[in-house]
Every structure is written in C-alpha cells, then in structure tokens.
Design an enzyme around this catalytic site. Structure first.
Site, PDB file in Angstrom:
ATOM      1  N   LYS B  81      15.395  14.555  -0.340  1.00 42.98           N
ATOM      2  CA  LYS B  81      14.131  14.665   0.405  1.00 42.98           C
ATOM      3  C   LYS B  81      13.781  13.303   1.022  1.00 42.98           C
ATOM      4  O   LYS B  81      13.956  12.266   0.364  1.00 42.98           O
ATOM      5  CB  LYS B  81      13.031  15.132  -0.549  1.00 42.98           C
ATOM      6  CG  LYS B  81      11.681  15.352   0.112  1.00 42.98           C
ATOM      7  CD  LYS B  81      10.665  15.909  -0.886  1.00 42.98           C
ATOM      8  CE  LYS B  81       9.311  16.141  -0.250  1.00 42.98           C
ATOM      9  NZ  LYS B  81       8.342  16.730  -1.205  1.00 42.98           N
ATOM     10  N   SER B 153       6.001  20.778   0.146  1.00 43.06           N
ATOM     11  CA  SER B 153       6.436  19.837   1.145  1.00 43.06           C
ATOM     12  C   SER B 153       7.961  19.656   1.195  1.00 43.06           C
ATOM     13  O   SER B 153       8.470  19.116   2.168  1.00 43.06           O
ATOM     14  CB  SER B 153       5.798  18.465   0.860  1.00 43.06           C
ATOM     15  OG  SER B 153       6.199  17.977  -0.411  1.00 43.06           O
ATOM     16  N   SER B 177       5.276  21.570  -4.485  1.00 40.87           N
ATOM     17  CA  SER B 177       6.142  21.253  -3.340  1.00 40.87           C
ATOM     18  C   SER B 177       7.627  21.480  -3.583  1.00 40.87           C
ATOM     19  O   SER B 177       8.414  21.419  -2.633  1.00 40.87           O
ATOM     20  CB  SER B 177       5.917  19.804  -2.903  1.00 40.87           C
ATOM     21  OG  SER B 177       4.677  19.660  -2.280  1.00 40.87           O
TER      22      SER B 177
END
Lengths: 65, 463
Positions: B81, B153, B177
């Site tokens: 990420k 996210s 997330s």
C-alpha cells in the site's frame, strides 16, 4: 468554550493557521456538529472504574516524511 | 480445473516454485502483463516496480536454484500500500502534499517481507492519507462492477488481488480499511491485534487505531503473510513481544466445538437484506461444520462508533497539523476536511471517547471469555457506487469494522457469497487479543467448504 458555531469554527481555524475556505468550514461544521451531538447523547453516567488504559513508551528517533 | 497463473494462490505458487514447476520470473512477468493491461482501468497501482521486480525475481530464482530457499514466500511478488515506506521507491499516500516523497528507509513490514524473500511489485492505490479522496492517481474501481468503488482505504490492494494484478498485498486499517476493500472486492483481509504488526514506517492516521495487516485471495495466504509481517519491533514501542505462532500450520483444526457469538444488537441492524441473508447462511454453514452459535449482548458497540470518530479525527489532526499549516491547499478537499475536523473537538470529548473505549473494550473482552469468536457482517451493504463515494460515503459505512479498531481486537473478513448484481459480500470474524490463529482457522474451514474464493471477476467484461 463559546457555543460551537460556524463563526467560531472559522475563527478557530484561522487561529490554528489552517487555510480553510467557506466550503471547508461548512462541511467540517456539519461533520463535527453531528459527532458532537452523538457524543452528547452517550455521556457515561459515572466516571468511576472506567479509567482509560494508558501505555507509556519511550519514542524512538525515526525520520518521517 | 485450469486456473491462470495470476489467479493461483500464493501457497500454490509457493509449492510450484519449490518443485521448480514455475519460476519467480514467470510469476512476476505474468502479473506485470496483467497490470499493463488493466491498471489503466482499475487504477490499482500508483507505482509499478517493473524492472526492479524482474531483476529481484531473477535473483530469487538463482537463490532458490542454489538451494537457498528462505521459506514459503521466497520468490513471490508483493504489492505494498502506498502509505507504507519503501526505500528508494516513491511513497505518495495519494497526496499532492507528498508527490515527490521517496523514503530513505523501509517500513519494518517491508523489510520483514523482503527478508522472507518477497519481491516488491509496486505501490497500491489508497485514498489520500488513508482517509481522503482519490483525486490524483485515479479512482480505484471494483473489478466485479466498474461502476462500483473498491472500498477504502486499501483500495488498490483490494482490487489488484480480485482482478489478478497481485498475489499478495499489504493494507492498513484504522476504521476498516483492510476489511472494507476485502469485503467489497471478494478477497480476504485481516486486521491483526493492535501491536501484532509493527506500524513503523507506515504513514500514521491515528496512532491508537492504526493497524497493518495482510490481504490475499485465501485465508491460507493471509496466514503465510501475517507470519512474515508479525513480531516485536524496537522501532514501534506499541508492538508486542509475544511469540509469533505458525499461523499456516494451525489452519486445519476445524470448527467443531468452537463457540461463535452472534450479536443481538447493532451488527445486524439497518443492513442490506442480501448481506443479512448471506451472513446468516455463513453462520448456518459454520454450525453444520460443528460450531455452536450463541447470541451475545454487545450494547456498547453502537457507542463506540462516534467515540472512534472522535479518536481518529483528533489523532489524525495531531499527525497532520504541522504539514496542514504549511500545505493546507495541497490536501484534497476530502482529506483536508476530515483531518482538519480533529482540530475542533474538545479535550472533554476526547476523554469521553477514551472512556467509552474502555467500557466497550471491557464489554467485548468479557463476551470473548464466553465465546471463541464473534461473527458479524463486514460491511452493511455490498460495494457502493463510485458516484456515492465521490459525493462522500455514508457516515455509517464503517460501523461494523471500526468498533474493533477502537478496542484493538483482531478481525478477519472472508467472502461469503454474492448479492443481487453479482457483488461480493463478506462475513467478519472477531477474536480475542492475539488469537489470530482461531480466526484464521474458522475462516479457512469455512473457505474449504464453500467455493466463493474460487470465483473471479472478468474485468475485461466489466470495463
């Protein structure tokens, strides 16, 4: 603290050095007011025996972005 | 059944690497081809490490051929990420405020995964600073229906795995997330216990609620990844010294005799009817497999949601205040407003939130003394549309996930079927502190007796 109003929020943002525009102030006000209202409805009746847990630790030196 | 290389599980690829049936270079090349084909539609990656990944794959291949195989992850590509620091590789947090930021060090999880032999494939898309919009690098869309959002996210990690653009990925989870994108995209995501995985080198959103964890297409792959990610880190003073178990080695115990708590309040209220039906069907399947279902009272779960919002906003402002004073207009409107909101809660409200956290944590821990895990829907609905996301997602979107960031308990999201329209739905399994093993065992058992994880979207059709 004075009443939570858009005017207070805008003034406090300026005091904190945040370059918020009117649209920012409006959306933040709506968001924060809603959460404050929810929080006001769930105030604990007693603060005894609900001490939050704290952990103290020595922070390390790290470089950040 | 023939399965394309890019849809094989990491565990299967690992077995094939071990017996020299496939090489790391072949795997990396297949994924890079897939990324070249679909990243322009799905916006899974912000940065792709093409040449470096091929070079590292070649090196892994030589090491393995020379008998120096480091373990089951050696030679497997990983997507990180883009809020996780990677030395020498741009880490933008999807923000104009960090467009050119290249870290000088690896996050601890990046170093650990590299040590286990994984190959950095690229940096996956995220909402800005894990809380805002996706204004700079494109909106990651859901490969099951590209008019739908991936969830945030850890959006790019979710859709890359679902569409075969990654085999393994990392995510971070402050209010859901990891689990939200896992649910929306039909993959598996684990938010470990607070302290299980180091947060060092992961751009913080909320110090007390941030968690870093694995995302994959199967529970076994999450187990393998967690084993490599977990462990004490002197650079993260909140990381735990508890030993890291062999998670993959403990998957096969079944669920017979396990007590699963089904919340009476909150977690099945105001949810999509398909979500209700599919999660209850999953509970029924687990019962058939020998688990015992018990209703449990968790009345404070609802209170934890506004408390969590105060905690996240206040701490996020604490993280961002200096940069926001310098670069306020470099933040996109969503991130700017969400983060700045934390400047306007009072100390009394923050303390109240901390008290609610203590009460909720106690209540959940007491329930988990009676049952081995609590089972809930991961998300109240299937994936929301891109338009809804752009306008601002519903405020209660994380109401079933965030309560466990408030407490720090581990929570696993596993696919449990498809709603009308073919959108994935997931069940969330929440366990005792540091008992990821039981969650993985429950998830793996369920997965072995269902076929949801064998289905894949057709992004070429959806696009």
């Amino acid at each position: 603290m004075t009443n939570f109003t858009r005017e207070w929020l805008a003034a406090e943002a300026a005091r904190q050095g945040l370059a918020l525009d009117d649209a920012d102030v409006e959306e933040i006000f709506e968001r924060v007011a809603a959460v404050k209202q929810e929080m006001a409805q769930i105030r604990p009746g007693s603060a005894e025996d609900i001490e939050p847990v704290y952990r103290f630790a020595v922070p390390q030196e790290t470089s950040r972005a | 059944m023939h399965v394309e290389l890019f849809y094989l599980s990491a565990a299967e690829l690992s077995r094939r690497i071990e017996r020299r049936a496939v090489s790391p270079v072949e795997i990396v090349t297949a994924l890079l081809d897939r990324i070249a084909r679909y990243n322009g539609t799905l916006y899974s990656y912000i940065t792709v490490c093409g040449d470096a990944a091929v070079r590292d794959a070649r090196e892994a291949e030589h090491e393995i051929a020379a008998g120096r195989r480091r373990g089951p992850l050696h030679g497997l590509p990983i997507a990180q990420k883009d809020i996780i620091f990677t030395r020498g590789v741009r880490t933008t947090c999807h923000s104009r405020a960090l467009l050119e930021f290249v870290p000088e060090f690896d996050a601890t999880v990046v170093g650990r995964l590299a040590g286990a032999g994984t190959i950095l494939l690229g940096k996956t898309n995220t909402t800005e600073f894990a809380t805002g919009g996706t204004d700079v690098f494109g909106v990651p869309v859901n490969p099951w229906d590209t008019s739908r959002f991936t969830g945030g996210s850890s959006a790019g990690s979710g859709n890359a795995l679902a569409a075969g653009l990654a085999v393994l990925a990392t995510g971070s989870d402050t209010g859901g997330s990891i689990r939200g994108p896992a649910s929306y995209c039909g993959i598996v995501g684990l938010k470990p216990t607070y302290g299980r995985v180091s947060r060092h080198g992961v751009f913080p959103l909320s110090w007390s609620m941030d968690h870093v964890g694995p995302m994959a297409r199967t529970v076994e792959d999450c187990a393998l990844l967690l084993h490599a990610m977990a462990g004490q880190d002197p650079l993260d003073p909140t990381s735990s010294a508890r030993p890291v178990p062999d998670y993959a080695g403990g998957l096969d115990g079944g669920v017979r005799g396990l007590r699963l708590g089904v919340p009476v309040q909150f977690f099945f209220e105001r949810i999509d009817p398909d979500v209700d039906r599919l999660v209850r069907a999953a509970l029924g399947r687990l019962e058939e497999l020998g688990a015992r279902l018990e209703p449990v009272d968790l009345p404070r779960a609802a209170d934890s949601y506004p408390a969590g919002r105060v905690l996240i906003a206040s701490e996020a402002f604490g993280v961002h205040a200096p940069r926001m004073r310098r670069q306020c207009r470099d933040y996109g409107p969503r991130a700017r407003r969400r983060i700045a909101a934390g400047a306007f809660f009072t100390a009394a409200e923050y303390q109240q939130a901390a008290q609610i956290r203590a009460l909720w944590c106690r209540e959940l821990s007491q329930v988990l003394e009676r049952v081995d895990a609590v089972v809930t829907p991961t998300m109240p609905t299937p994936a929301i549309t891109v338009e809804v996301q752009a306008a601002g997602p519903p405020p209660d979107i994380g109401k079933f996930t965030q309560p466990f960031n408030v407490t720090g308990h581990p929570a696993l999201s596993v696919p449990c079927g498809f709603a009308a329209g073919g959108l994935p739905v997931a069940v969330q399994v929440v366990g005792r502190m540091f008992d990821e093993q039981t969650l993985l065992r429950i998830g793996h058992t369920y997965e072995q007796h269902t076929e949801w994880h064998t289905r894949h979207p057709a992004p070429e059709v959806a696009a």
